[in-house]
Design a protein around this motif. Structure first.
Motif, PDB file in Angstrom:
ATOM      1  N   LYS A 191       0.795  -1.226   0.000  1.00 31.31           N
ATOM      2  CA  LYS A 191       0.000   0.000   0.000  1.00 31.31           C
ATOM      3  C   LYS A 191       0.833   1.286   0.000  1.00 31.31           C
ATOM      4  N   TRP A 211      -0.650   7.977   4.095  1.00 34.10           N
ATOM      5  CA  TRP A 211      -1.143   6.617   3.863  1.00 34.10           C
ATOM      6  C   TRP A 211      -2.542   6.372   4.406  1.00 34.10           C
ATOM      7  N   LYS A 238       2.443   7.172  -6.254  1.00 33.71           N
ATOM      8  CA  LYS A 238       2.643   8.620  -6.166  1.00 33.71           C
ATOM      9  C   LYS A 238       3.674   8.930  -5.091  1.00 33.71           C
ATOM     10  N   LYS A 253       2.788   6.413  -1.976  1.00 30.97           N
ATOM     11  CA  LYS A 253       1.463   5.839  -1.735  1.00 30.97           C
ATOM     12  C   LYS A 253       1.018   5.099  -2.984  1.00 30.97           C
ATOM     13  N   ASN A 254       0.565   3.870  -2.801  1.00 34.07           N
ATOM     14  CA  ASN A 254       0.054   3.052  -3.906  1.00 34.07           C
ATOM     15  C   ASN A 254      -1.452   3.263  -3.990  1.00 34.07           C
ATOM     16  N   GLU A 255      -1.878   4.015  -4.994  1.00 30.34           N
ATOM     17  CA  GLU A 255      -3.300   4.311  -5.165  1.00 30.34           C
ATOM     18  C   GLU A 255      -3.852   3.488  -6.322  1.00 30.34           C
TER      19      GLU A 255
END
Length: 283
Positions: A62, A262, A102, A95-97
């Motif tokens: 995440k 996060w 990003k 951050k894994n969106e």
């Protein structure tokens, strides 16, 4: 903390990482704020960085923190970067969106908060920074944005230092310069804040300054190295009766900002105090 099939992961990418206090910080925060997540460290060499970023997407991690020596190089593997972070040119938080990575940088904000919490001002102050890596970039940009009068960067490589100098010149009014990293007593006569952003002193007795230098003036000395808590650099400062800011303060403050990115959770001052207490108990 109970780990189950729904537990998500946040990680740290760096080399070396065995000294890291970040797992203690974030796993405490995950537990306190009832987040089903776990924080772990991955020791990643420079040649393996691109594959590691692909792994973040493939495994659905995440988010992550990024530390020495990857803060600058990681930027070319990300899908997007926060606008302020583009100016800094270095990332310490991702951050894994939904598969889109990003990048952000919380180092500068965390560092500045540590100085302000100490009761010092930054506006109109003359500052010297040792080192020209990712941490220097974020700290220098943040200091310039707040209105530091001047920033001088001392580093072995003038090429890296000049990149930061040009970025500040093009965006802020702060007077900025750079030179090689030999520091004499005369260099410090007009300096209000002296900052070490190199890893010198991390689990060794090295120091970025000649410890025989005697300073007879008021100056705040800051180190971003947090293990050991009192580096040779900070010991030198205390020997000269200078006030200091410890690396652990910046680490905690930047971590609290990353936690917000996060999770969307705003932490409180008690969290800072408790985490610092945990650090002292461990060390």
């Amino acid at each position: 903390m109970k780990i189950n099939s729904s537990t998500t992961m946040i990680c740290l990418l760096g080399h070396p990482i065995k000294h890291s206090f970040s797992p203690t910080i974030h796993n405490y925060l995950f537990e306190k704020y009832l987040k089903n997540s776990i924080y772990v460290c991955f020791d990643v060499k420079e040649e393996d960085l691109s594959e590691s970023v692909l792994g973040i997407k493939a495994l659905g991690i995440k988010g992550c923190n990024v530390t020495i020596p990857h803060k600058v190089n990681i930027t070319k593997y990300l899908d997007s970067i926060d606008e302020n972070t583009k100016l800094i040119g270095a990332v310490n938080t991702i951050k894994n969106e939904g598969g889109v990575l990003k990048g952000y940088n919380t180092d500068g904000r965390g560092f500045v908060k540590s100085i302000l919490d100490k009761g010092y001002k930054i506006k109109d102050k003359k500052i010297m920074i040792i080192g020209a890596g990712g941490a220097c970039r974020s700290i220098a940009i943040e200091l310039a944005s707040i209105g530091a009068e001047s920033i001088e960067i001392r580093n072995r490589s003038l090429e890296k230092a000049n990149e930061i100098v040009e970025s500040i010149k093009n965006n802020f009014k702060t007077i900025v310069s750079c030179s090689r990293n030999t520091i004499e007593k005369s260099c410090l006569e007009d300096i209000d804040i002296l900052i070490n952003t190199t890893p010198l002193g991390m689990e060794n007795d090295l120091c970025p300054i000649n410890t025989e230098i005697v300073v007879n003036k008021k100056m705040l000395v800051c180190d971003i190295v947090y293990k050991p808590n009192e580096t040779v650099f900070l010991k030198w400062a205390k020997t000269n009766n200078l006030d200091v800011v410890y690396g652990i303060d910046m680490l905690i403050n930047q971590a609290l900002e990353a936690f917000y990115i996060w999770t969307g959770v705003n932490t409180c001052s008690d969290d800072f105090k408790h985490i610092k207490k945990l650090y002292k108990e461990i060390n």
